[in-house]
Design a protein around this motif. Sequence first.
Motif, PDB file in Angstrom:
ATOM      1  N   THR A 247       0.901  -1.211  -0.002  1.00 27.13           N
ATOM      2  CA  THR A 247       0.000   0.088  -0.106  1.00 27.13           C
ATOM      3  C   THR A 247       0.780   1.300   0.056  1.00 27.13           C
ATOM      4  OG1 THR A 247      -0.299   0.156   2.361  1.00 27.13           O
ATOM      5  CG2 THR A 247      -1.882  -1.077   1.190  1.00 27.13           C
ATOM      6  N   ARG A 248       0.297   2.406  -0.355  1.00 29.90           N
ATOM      7  CA  ARG A 248       1.120   3.613  -0.379  1.00 29.90           C
ATOM      8  C   ARG A 248       0.525   4.683   0.629  1.00 29.90           C
ATOM      9  NH1 ARG A 248       3.355   3.820  -5.098  1.00 29.90           N
ATOM     10  NH2 ARG A 248       3.592   1.778  -6.281  1.00 29.90           N
ATOM     11  N   PHE A 249       1.194   5.537   1.245  1.00 26.24           N
ATOM     12  CA  PHE A 249       0.847   6.238   2.405  1.00 26.24           C
ATOM     13  C   PHE A 249       0.906   8.043   2.212  1.00 26.24           C
ATOM     14  CE2 PHE A 249       5.329   6.030   2.380  1.00 26.24           C
ATOM     15  CZ  PHE A 249       5.950   6.931   3.011  1.00 26.24           C
ATOM     16  N   ALA A 250       1.153   7.973   0.952  1.00 25.24           N
ATOM     17  CA  ALA A 250       1.406   9.580   0.695  1.00 25.24           C
ATOM     18  C   ALA A 250       1.308   9.875  -0.789  1.00 25.24           C
ATOM     19  CB  ALA A 250       2.612  10.227   1.146  1.00 25.24           C
ATOM     20  N   VAL A 251       0.933  10.986  -1.307  1.00 27.15           N
ATOM     21  CA  VAL A 251       0.407  11.460  -2.541  1.00 27.15           C
ATOM     22  C   VAL A 251       0.760  12.764  -2.773  1.00 27.15           C
ATOM     23  CG1 VAL A 251      -1.736  11.980  -2.204  1.00 27.15           C
ATOM     24  CG2 VAL A 251      -1.076  11.091  -4.543  1.00 27.15           C
ATOM     25  N   THR A 252       1.422  13.247  -4.076  1.00 30.09           N
ATOM     26  CA  THR A 252       1.742  14.707  -4.521  1.00 30.09           C
ATOM     27  C   THR A 252       0.230  15.190  -5.073  1.00 30.09           C
ATOM     28  OG1 THR A 252       2.496  13.800  -6.577  1.00 30.09           O
ATOM     29  CG2 THR A 252       3.772  14.596  -4.689  1.00 30.09           C
ATOM     30  N   GLY A 253      -0.092  16.271  -4.947  1.00 29.38           N
ATOM     31  CA  GLY A 253      -1.244  16.715  -5.595  1.00 29.38           C
ATOM     32  C   GLY A 253      -2.529  16.352  -5.252  1.00 29.38           C
ATOM     33  N   GLY A 254      -3.108  15.744  -4.092  1.00 27.80           N
ATOM     34  CA  GLY A 254      -4.049  15.264  -3.729  1.00 27.80           C
ATOM     35  C   GLY A 254      -4.036  14.529  -2.540  1.00 27.80           C
ATOM     36  N   GLU A 255      -5.195  13.955  -1.964  1.00 29.23           N
ATOM     37  CA  GLU A 255      -5.243  13.629  -0.648  1.00 29.23           C
ATOM     38  C   GLU A 255      -5.469  11.818  -0.862  1.00 29.23           C
ATOM     39  OE1 GLU A 255      -8.321  14.971   1.427  1.00 29.23           O
ATOM     40  OE2 GLU A 255      -7.672  17.229   1.431  1.00 29.23           O
ATOM     41  N   LEU A 256      -4.689  11.246  -0.099  1.00 31.01           N
ATOM     42  CA  LEU A 256      -4.703   9.801   0.163  1.00 31.01           C
ATOM     43  C   LEU A 256      -5.378   9.472   1.447  1.00 31.01           C
ATOM     44  CD1 LEU A 256      -4.002   6.943  -1.198  1.00 31.01           C
ATOM     45  CD2 LEU A 256      -1.758   7.119  -0.245  1.00 31.01           C
ATOM     46  N   ALA A 257      -6.407   8.481   1.615  1.00 27.35           N
ATOM     47  CA  ALA A 257      -7.148   8.271   2.532  1.00 27.35           C
ATOM     48  C   ALA A 257      -6.595   7.047   3.630  1.00 27.35           C
ATOM     49  CB  ALA A 257      -8.632   7.741   2.267  1.00 27.35           C
ATOM     50  N   THR A 258      -5.289   7.778   4.066  1.00 23.53           N
ATOM     51  CA  THR A 258      -4.567   6.541   4.846  1.00 23.53           C
ATOM     52  C   THR A 258      -4.732   7.029   6.289  1.00 23.53           C
ATOM     53  OG1 THR A 258      -2.900   6.427   2.961  1.00 23.53           O
ATOM     54  CG2 THR A 258      -2.242   5.483   5.035  1.00 23.53           C
ATOM     55  N   ARG A 259      -5.137   6.084   7.065  1.00 26.61           N
ATOM     56  CA  ARG A 259      -5.464   6.315   8.518  1.00 26.61           C
ATOM     57  C   ARG A 259      -3.798   5.867   9.403  1.00 26.61           C
ATOM     58  NH1 ARG A 259     -11.018   2.974   8.958  1.00 26.61           N
ATOM     59  NH2 ARG A 259      -9.329   1.294   9.104  1.00 26.61           N
TER      60      ARG A 259
END
Length: 434
Positions: free
Chosen positions: A308-320
Amino acid sequence: MGGLGAWLTQAEPVLRGSRAGVVTERGRFPWPSLLERAERLAADLPDAPHGWVVPPDGGERSIVGLLALGLTTPSPRWVLGDPAVWSAAGTGAAGGGELLMAGPHAAPPTDVDGPTYATASSGTTGRPKLLFGRPHSVAPAVELYTDGMPEYASAEVFATCSAIDFAAAFYMVVAPAMVLGRDLVLFRPSSWETAIPELAGRPAVCLAPPAVAVLGARSAAARRAFHGTWFVPAGGGLTPDRAERISAGFPGCGFLTMLGSTETGLLTVDREVRDDGRVGSPLPGKPVWLEDVGPDGVGTLWTRGPDTRFAVTGGELATRQDGAVSTGDLAHPAAGGGFVLDGRRDDLVKVDGVSVYPRQITAAVRALAGVVDAQVSVERSGSADRVTVIAVGDVTEAQVRDACRRLPIPVTPHRVVCRPADAAAYDARGKVLR
């Protein structure tokens, strides 16, 4: 997490003793020789304040770049993506072009510490972005796949015609070949002659868009046996009819139909090709569950795991905080286990005031005789959503529009594009060109 050592440490002796290698149109490059090149490159790498960019050109140089970064201590940050987008302006290439210094726009969010890696999104929205993970999770992800899928554990060959910065290509093909020291075949969608001899008669996993695999079946023309070859459909869209066409050219092959995304990694696996929406059962060892389940039993899929991924550029990633991630896939439990996919929360659009899921339009067009692939895009910049339907194959605009009118909720596309069924209809990641 700073100061972590090289993330390919455990794979290094495997690669050094491997008789396998990377196969491209340019020939075969044994893993030991690639490792030597990578060691020389890693020894001379200067400091890169924002990390490195690996060009995903599909050649052995890309693999040398990945190996060099995997051997570097402390582990650096890196991006697998287009250097024209993610590298620093005015910087030269390291070695023979295997690596370029990343620009500040390729860095993870400021609150992320320690080594990271990223693969680039395709940028179909016009806003390319990076999704970040930890490089030290790559080997555990491969272990997850080999423990959960016997086909991966026994594969001698991993092959793909998709660009290697496509997350599925990196995770499902490139990473297993690197970590396990198996043959890695990188070929263009129009160059199946590179892959077919490597796949024939050997345990193999080949990731390709279904329509491109159909083209490969025409090239193979049942001249060999492929009883150990398992096709993974890149981007979905594998129907029973397409599976039959592929099997005709690759006799004895099987299919690993998977649900996953760049954000979540692999969610479910099935070995049947179905057209009822069932997407298989969770990969053993990777928890997958539903949350926010409604009265109809439909909820949002969530998961956690090393891919899984935990961060993103240019947006929001729904990681808890607990590491769980979701991209909004909607599903309900299937009879006998697994899930049935019901679309995505963010796919819903309004066409002439009516709610429509693009997935439904795509399925209706793909069901037309003569169509080998289809894609739907939605333009939301105006006062109303405008739908474009792209059909690949022997079909007319009138037939496509008629199929859209016959949907349970009829749709009138703003634009219909029909393209011939050949490799020119696809981009480097095997996706239908828009």
